[in-house]
Motif scaffolding. Structure first.
Motif, PDB file in Angstrom:
ATOM      1  N   VAL A 454      94.652  40.798 -10.483  1.00 46.94           N
ATOM      2  CA  VAL A 454      95.760  41.556  -9.884  1.00 46.94           C
ATOM      3  C   VAL A 454      95.695  41.502  -8.371  1.00 46.94           C
ATOM      4  O   VAL A 454      96.712  41.353  -7.687  1.00 46.94           O
ATOM      5  CB  VAL A 454      95.741  43.024 -10.376  1.00 46.94           C
ATOM      6  N   SER A 455      94.490  41.601  -7.812  1.00 45.29           N
ATOM      7  CA  SER A 455      94.337  41.560  -6.363  1.00 45.29           C
ATOM      8  C   SER A 455      94.799  40.206  -5.815  1.00 45.29           C
ATOM      9  O   SER A 455      95.361  40.114  -4.732  1.00 45.29           O
ATOM     10  CB  SER A 455      92.908  41.856  -5.940  1.00 45.29           C
ATOM     11  N   SER A 456      94.561  39.134  -6.592  1.00 42.43           N
ATOM     12  CA  SER A 456      95.038  37.811  -6.178  1.00 42.43           C
ATOM     13  C   SER A 456      96.560  37.742  -6.252  1.00 42.43           C
ATOM     14  O   SER A 456      97.214  37.145  -5.385  1.00 42.43           O
ATOM     15  CB  SER A 456      94.438  36.723  -7.065  1.00 42.43           C
ATOM     16  N   LEU A 457      97.127  38.357  -7.278  1.00 45.27           N
ATOM     17  CA  LEU A 457      98.585  38.311  -7.461  1.00 45.27           C
ATOM     18  C   LEU A 457      99.324  39.052  -6.367  1.00 45.27           C
ATOM     19  O   LEU A 457     100.386  38.619  -5.921  1.00 45.27           O
ATOM     20  CB  LEU A 457      98.950  38.898  -8.835  1.00 45.27           C
ATOM     21  N   ILE A 458      98.743  40.183  -5.932  1.00 47.83           N
ATOM     22  CA  ILE A 458      99.438  40.981  -4.906  1.00 47.83           C
ATOM     23  C   ILE A 458      99.032  40.576  -3.499  1.00 47.83           C
ATOM     24  O   ILE A 458      99.527  41.110  -2.532  1.00 47.83           O
ATOM     25  CB  ILE A 458      99.210  42.500  -5.127  1.00 47.83           C
ATOM     26  N   GLY A 459      98.074  39.654  -3.445  1.00 45.65           N
ATOM     27  CA  GLY A 459      97.764  38.960  -2.212  1.00 45.65           C
ATOM     28  C   GLY A 459      96.965  39.602  -1.173  1.00 45.65           C
ATOM     29  O   GLY A 459      96.979  39.212  -0.024  1.00 45.65           O
TER      30      GLY A 459
END
Length: 459
Positions: A454-459
């Protein structure tokens, strides 16, 4: 009946598995993240993540791999009647095949710099009496010429593919195991030597304090997420390597102690890298410069510039770039082995044919990755090179999803008694680590990987 392929010795097994884990994630990603996250506190969080997160997932891959054999896809259909779990194996196989083209390019850079260090060409046009800032600018130009020109990096990438082919065609024991058994001890020796030299530099204690004296006020949620990611990537989890290597483990291998040994060895190498980088950076007033201590700049610009300020410039450069070569060759060999082992078992073709099927396409795909860095527009996607697209997609999304799949399958689909039988070598000994790891795999690890995704998805 065809004899089962496997590692021939415990030392070779450990060396090969450690070699598969130790790569760019440990050699240059770890110091960069420590610098970014403010130093020593990250090291402590990273250690905790290794123990509560890295070791359990590694043990999950070990147990599944040794129980299931070399077919990374069929491993995930052996313990359930439910269909569709083979997708987890497919993700691991896909990840290794997407990583290999761009990783081989980086391996080519390491080989090129090793050659230039050996020939002395690395320091052509460099005034060893100049200050470090001036030499950094010279090495910045050299790096751009090495990485972004159209033909030189492709040549060195091709050389690296051929070296991999030579090693892999020789097989598991004569190729992978022998390579690792001799090169990994050399890697440790070189790290220790460079560490001693770095610690002897003026003002080195400032860098040591930055790296080893914890400042708990700097622990943040972002740091914890970065530490989870580093623990995952530095152990080469989620890409099928450990599943494949575990199939080569003898049946009497104590997998819990092997997982702990590999994880702690990876940690030790990371610490030694920190004790090389940060004292040297402090000694030459670069400790606070995040740009000079990150990624390719750290390896191909900052460190060569630091070597120019030291007695024995050529020797230290040669040692370091041989160390980098060792880290990349043991990694590329292990990544390629995932597909090679699958092809051998699934289709019954010879090892030589499997090696050619896996490595021959790299002469095209790796060349495209390299050319994308030189600015070829057709290989740019929304302004991002093919190299960076593959790197970002696999690192940020595909590997965490693959890891989540492994955890869910072992924790919720595979029956716990089957897992414990494999971990305890069919009940021949009791393993508290195996018991503890099962609950981490079932509950904690998928949640942490989901947070990472999720942290990668929200950048």
């Amino acid at each position: 009946m065809k004899e089962k392929v496997g590692f021939g010795s415990k030392i070779g097994l450990l060396a090969a598995t450690i070699g598969s884990a130790v790569g760019l994630g440990t050699i240059w990603r770890f110091p960069a993240i420590v610098q970014e996250q403010g130093g020593s506190a990250f090291l402590l969080v990273y250690l905790i993540c290794l123990l509560v997160f890295g070791v359990p997932i590694m043990l999950a891959e070990f147990s599944l791999g040794r129980a299931g054999g070399n077919n990374i896809i069929n491993i995930f259909s052996q313990n359930t009647k439910a269909k569709g779990w083979q997708i987890v194996g497919i993700l691991g196989l896909l990840a290794s095949n997407l990583i290999l083209p761009y990783y081989m390019v980086v391996a080519g850079w390491s080989l090129e710099y090793l050659w230039h260090s050996l020939s002395g060409g690395l320091f052509d046009g460099v005034d060893l009496s100049s200050d470090i800032a001036t030499n950094c600018k010279v090495f910045e130009v050299k790096m751009q010429e090495s990485i972004t020109t159209k033909f030189s990096p492709i040549f060195w990438t091709y050389m690296m593919i051929l070296i991999n082919l030579i090693v892999l065609v020789r097989g598991v024991q004569k190729g992978i195991e022998n390579l690792s058994k001799y090169l990994m001890p050399l890697l440790f020796i070189m790290l220790v030597v460079l560490c001693i030299v770095s610690l002897s530099l003026p003002n080195a204690s400032v860098g040591v304090e930055f790296f080893l004296k914890p400042d708990f006020s700097k622990i943040t949620l972002d740091m914890i997420i970065k530490a989870i990611g580093q623990a995952f990537f530095s152990l080469s989890l989620g890409m099928g390597i450990l599943l494949t290597y575990a199939a080569y483990f003898p049946k009497d291998t104590k997998m819990p102690s092997t997982a702990v040994s590999v994880s702690l060895s990876t940690l030790l190498i990371a610490i030694l890298m920190g004790l090389i980088i940060f004292p040297a950076a402090a000694s030459f007033n670069m400790a606070g410069d995040a740009n000079q201590l990150s990624g390719t700049t750290l390896v191909f610009v900052t460190l060569p510039a630091i070597f120019t300020q030291m007695q024995g410039t050529y020797l230290w450069a040669l040692l370091f770039f041989f160390l980098l070569f060792v880290a990349t060759i043991t990694s590329t060999v292990s990544i390629a082995e995932v597909s090679i082992a699958y092809l051998c078992e699934k289709f019954g073709i010879s090892r030589t044919s499997s090696c050619l099927w896996v490595l021959a396409p790299l002469f095209i795909t790796s060349a495209l990755c390299s050319l994308s860095l030189s600015g070829v527009s057709v290989l740019q996607f929304w302004g991002v090179s093919l190299f960076d697209v593959l790197d970002g997609f696999t690192t940020n999304y595909l590997l965490p999803i693959s890891g989540i799949g492994v955890c869910i399958y072992l924790g919720w689909v595979m029956k716990k008694p089957n897992y414990l039988l494999e971990v305890s070598n069919q009940g021949t000994y009791k393993s508290m680590i195996g018991e503890y790891a099962f609950y981490c795999i079932k509950y904690l690890c998928p949640v942490l990987l989901f947070v990472l995704l999720v942290s990668s998805l929200i950048g």
